[in-house]
Motif scaffolding. Sequence first.
Motif, PDB file in Angstrom:
ATOM      1  N   TYR A  26       0.888  -1.179   0.000  1.00 26.54           N
ATOM      2  CA  TYR A  26       0.000   0.000   0.000  1.00 26.54           C
ATOM      3  C   TYR A  26       0.919   1.220   0.000  1.00 26.54           C
ATOM      4  O   TYR A  26       1.744   1.359   0.891  1.00 26.54           O
ATOM      5  CB  TYR A  26      -0.904  -0.023   1.229  1.00 26.54           C
ATOM      6  CG  TYR A  26      -1.956   1.068   1.239  1.00 26.54           C
ATOM      7  CD1 TYR A  26      -1.856   2.131   2.131  1.00 26.54           C
ATOM      8  CD2 TYR A  26      -3.020   1.055   0.342  1.00 26.54           C
ATOM      9  CE1 TYR A  26      -2.803   3.149   2.135  1.00 26.54           C
ATOM     10  CE2 TYR A  26      -3.970   2.078   0.348  1.00 26.54           C
ATOM     11  CZ  TYR A  26      -3.851   3.123   1.245  1.00 26.54           C
ATOM     12  OH  TYR A  26      -4.792   4.128   1.241  1.00 26.54           O
ATOM     13  N   ALA A 150     -13.478  12.680  -4.600  1.00 30.45           N
ATOM     14  CA  ALA A 150     -14.254  11.430  -4.738  1.00 30.45           C
ATOM     15  C   ALA A 150     -15.520  11.538  -3.904  1.00 30.45           C
ATOM     16  O   ALA A 150     -15.546  12.249  -2.883  1.00 30.45           O
ATOM     17  CB  ALA A 150     -13.423  10.244  -4.245  1.00 30.45           C
ATOM     18  N   GLY A 179      -9.021   3.834  -0.725  1.00 27.97           N
ATOM     19  CA  GLY A 179      -8.882   3.660  -2.180  1.00 27.97           C
ATOM     20  C   GLY A 179      -8.378   4.909  -2.864  1.00 27.97           C
ATOM     21  O   GLY A 179      -7.477   4.855  -3.717  1.00 27.97           O
ATOM     22  N   THR A 180      -8.900   6.064  -2.482  1.00 29.95           N
ATOM     23  CA  THR A 180      -8.521   7.308  -3.161  1.00 29.95           C
ATOM     24  C   THR A 180      -7.085   7.711  -2.815  1.00 29.95           C
ATOM     25  O   THR A 180      -6.310   8.114  -3.674  1.00 29.95           O
ATOM     26  CB  THR A 180      -9.486   8.440  -2.792  1.00 29.95           C
ATOM     27  OG1 THR A 180     -10.824   8.010  -3.023  1.00 29.95           O
ATOM     28  CG2 THR A 180      -9.196   9.695  -3.617  1.00 29.95           C
ATOM     29  N   GLU A 182      -4.732   5.711  -2.147  1.00 31.57           N
ATOM     30  CA  GLU A 182      -3.834   4.829  -2.921  1.00 31.57           C
ATOM     31  C   GLU A 182      -3.641   5.387  -4.323  1.00 31.57           C
ATOM     32  O   GLU A 182      -2.514   5.489  -4.822  1.00 31.57           O
ATOM     33  CB  GLU A 182      -4.429   3.419  -2.979  1.00 31.57           C
ATOM     34  CG  GLU A 182      -3.547   2.430  -3.727  1.00 31.57           C
ATOM     35  CD  GLU A 182      -4.088   1.002  -3.674  1.00 31.57           C
ATOM     36  OE1 GLU A 182      -5.318   0.849  -3.636  1.00 31.57           O
ATOM     37  OE2 GLU A 182      -3.266   0.076  -3.656  1.00 31.57           O
ATOM     38  N   GLN A 183      -4.744   5.821  -4.957  1.00 31.60           N
ATOM     39  CA  GLN A 183      -4.655   6.381  -6.313  1.00 31.60           C
ATOM     40  C   GLN A 183      -3.809   7.654  -6.319  1.00 31.60           C
ATOM     41  O   GLN A 183      -2.962   7.862  -7.195  1.00 31.60           O
ATOM     42  CB  GLN A 183      -6.064   6.680  -6.849  1.00 31.60           C
ATOM     43  CG  GLN A 183      -6.879   5.417  -7.129  1.00 31.60           C
ATOM     44  CD  GLN A 183      -6.133   4.418  -8.001  1.00 31.60           C
ATOM     45  OE1 GLN A 183      -5.653   4.758  -9.087  1.00 31.60           O
ATOM     46  NE2 GLN A 183      -5.963   3.201  -7.497  1.00 31.60           N
ATOM     47  N   LEU A 184      -4.008   8.484  -5.310  1.00 29.96           N
ATOM     48  CA  LEU A 184      -3.236   9.750  -5.237  1.00 29.96           C
ATOM     49  C   LEU A 184      -1.754   9.460  -5.058  1.00 29.96           C
ATOM     50  O   LEU A 184      -0.890  10.078  -5.679  1.00 29.96           O
ATOM     51  CB  LEU A 184      -3.735  10.602  -4.065  1.00 29.96           C
ATOM     52  CG  LEU A 184      -5.166  11.126  -4.135  1.00 29.96           C
ATOM     53  CD1 LEU A 184      -5.503  11.895  -2.862  1.00 29.96           C
ATOM     54  CD2 LEU A 184      -5.370  12.011  -5.357  1.00 29.96           C
ATOM     55  N   LEU A 186      -0.174   6.809  -5.965  1.00 33.99           N
ATOM     56  CA  LEU A 186       0.391   6.153  -7.156  1.00 33.99           C
ATOM     57  C   LEU A 186       0.483   7.115  -8.337  1.00 33.99           C
ATOM     58  O   LEU A 186       1.451   7.096  -9.096  1.00 33.99           O
ATOM     59  CB  LEU A 186      -0.477   4.945  -7.562  1.00 33.99           C
ATOM     60  CG  LEU A 186      -0.456   3.748  -6.608  1.00 33.99           C
ATOM     61  CD1 LEU A 186      -1.454   2.700  -7.085  1.00 33.99           C
ATOM     62  CD2 LEU A 186       0.949   3.164  -6.501  1.00 33.99           C
ATOM     63  N   HIS A 187      -0.534   7.978  -8.498  1.00 34.28           N
ATOM     64  CA  HIS A 187      -0.610   8.770  -9.737  1.00 34.28           C
ATOM     65  C   HIS A 187      -0.544  10.281  -9.533  1.00 34.28           C
ATOM     66  O   HIS A 187      -0.497  11.032 -10.490  1.00 34.28           O
ATOM     67  CB  HIS A 187      -1.917   8.428 -10.479  1.00 34.28           C
ATOM     68  CG  HIS A 187      -2.118   6.967 -10.676  1.00 34.28           C
ATOM     69  ND1 HIS A 187      -1.236   6.171 -11.389  1.00 34.28           N
ATOM     70  CD2 HIS A 187      -3.071   6.113 -10.209  1.00 34.28           C
ATOM     71  CE1 HIS A 187      -1.665   4.911 -11.368  1.00 34.28           C
ATOM     72  NE2 HIS A 187      -2.769   4.841 -10.658  1.00 34.28           N
ATOM     73  N   TRP A 189      -2.106  14.022  -8.467  1.00 32.65           N
ATOM     74  CA  TRP A 189      -3.361  14.661  -8.852  1.00 32.65           C
ATOM     75  C   TRP A 189      -3.044  16.114  -9.195  1.00 32.65           C
ATOM     76  O   TRP A 189      -2.041  16.667  -8.798  1.00 32.65           O
ATOM     77  CB  TRP A 189      -4.397  14.568  -7.728  1.00 32.65           C
ATOM     78  CG  TRP A 189      -4.116  15.428  -6.537  1.00 32.65           C
ATOM     79  CD1 TRP A 189      -4.679  16.624  -6.225  1.00 32.65           C
ATOM     80  CD2 TRP A 189      -3.163  15.146  -5.493  1.00 32.65           C
ATOM     81  NE1 TRP A 189      -4.139  17.115  -5.055  1.00 32.65           N
ATOM     82  CE2 TRP A 189      -3.215  16.222  -4.589  1.00 32.65           C
ATOM     83  CE3 TRP A 189      -2.285  14.092  -5.224  1.00 32.65           C
ATOM     84  CZ2 TRP A 189      -2.423  16.275  -3.447  1.00 32.65           C
ATOM     85  CZ3 TRP A 189      -1.498  14.150  -4.091  1.00 32.65           C
ATOM     86  CH2 TRP A 189      -1.571  15.232  -3.227  1.00 32.65           C
ATOM     87  N   SER A 197      -8.045  16.274 -11.022  1.00 29.23           N
ATOM     88  CA  SER A 197      -7.921  15.080 -11.869  1.00 29.23           C
ATOM     89  C   SER A 197      -6.767  14.218 -11.362  1.00 29.23           C
ATOM     90  O   SER A 197      -5.722  14.725 -10.968  1.00 29.23           O
ATOM     91  CB  SER A 197      -7.687  15.483 -13.325  1.00 29.23           C
ATOM     92  OG  SER A 197      -6.577  16.348 -13.414  1.00 29.23           O
ATOM     93  N   ILE A 198      -7.040  12.919 -11.328  1.00 20.38           N
ATOM     94  CA  ILE A 198      -5.999  11.931 -10.982  1.00 20.38           C
ATOM     95  C   ILE A 198      -5.615  11.260 -12.298  1.00 20.38           C
ATOM     96  O   ILE A 198      -6.440  10.545 -12.859  1.00 20.38           O
ATOM     97  CB  ILE A 198      -6.565  10.896  -9.970  1.00 20.38           C
ATOM     98  CG1 ILE A 198      -7.102  11.630  -8.724  1.00 20.38           C
ATOM     99  CG2 ILE A 198      -5.503   9.867  -9.591  1.00 20.38           C
ATOM    100  CD1 ILE A 198      -7.819  10.719  -7.736  1.00 20.38           C
TER     101      ILE A 198
END
Length: 199
Positions: A26, A150, A179-180, A182-184, A186-187, A189, A197-198
């Motif tokens: 994670y 989100a 979840g959000t 994790e996306q932030l 990884l990618h 924003w 935008s992510i």
Amino acid sequence: ARVVVLVSGSGSLLQALLDATASADYPVRIVAVGADRPDAQGLARAEHAGLPTFAHRLRDHEHRDDWDRALAESCARFEPDLVVSAGFMKLVGPRFLARFAGRYLNSHPALLPSFPGMHGVRDALDYGVRITGCTLFVVDEGVDTGPILAQEAVDVRPSDDETSLHERIKAVERRLLVGTLEQLALHGWTVQGRKVSIP
Ligand code: GRF
């Protein structure tokens, strides 16, 4: 990503993050947990997890600006990429935002812009909405007005009272936050005006 989490209450959102960060893949590390009161249960959860903690009580400072500065400095000491309010019930001030604007997130238990403020769950229930939910957003100088990252809907049931509805919302918030983040992590924003935008 290095994350400082701010709490005021039971810290169940924090606990969800603590549980998620227990797995090595994670991409988020909680580096410290802060609160606006030393007896916040969330701090005990952090201490149990072996994390550094800090607390700044508003009433210990003659001026709110001093509290704002102290809070910002305590967060900055841990060099976070992100600060997450997980049930932190105070509004930060301009000093804090000067340091963390754009990377200070908050989870709110309603579908903003509906029902902002301290009683989003009760206000939704009293209004008689059939659908409410939760919102993860980037904090700006307003009250629950920042750009939305989100959202997720939660049904309101006829039998609901504030507690039962809030518990059902919190179960969704936990999932949305983990979840959000994790996306932030990884990618990344970007925030343009009200749009996040992510990539
Ligand atoms: C969450 O519903 C959050 O949106 C609201 O307070 C609750 C925090 O719960 N601001 P906990 O302290 O994480 O259990």
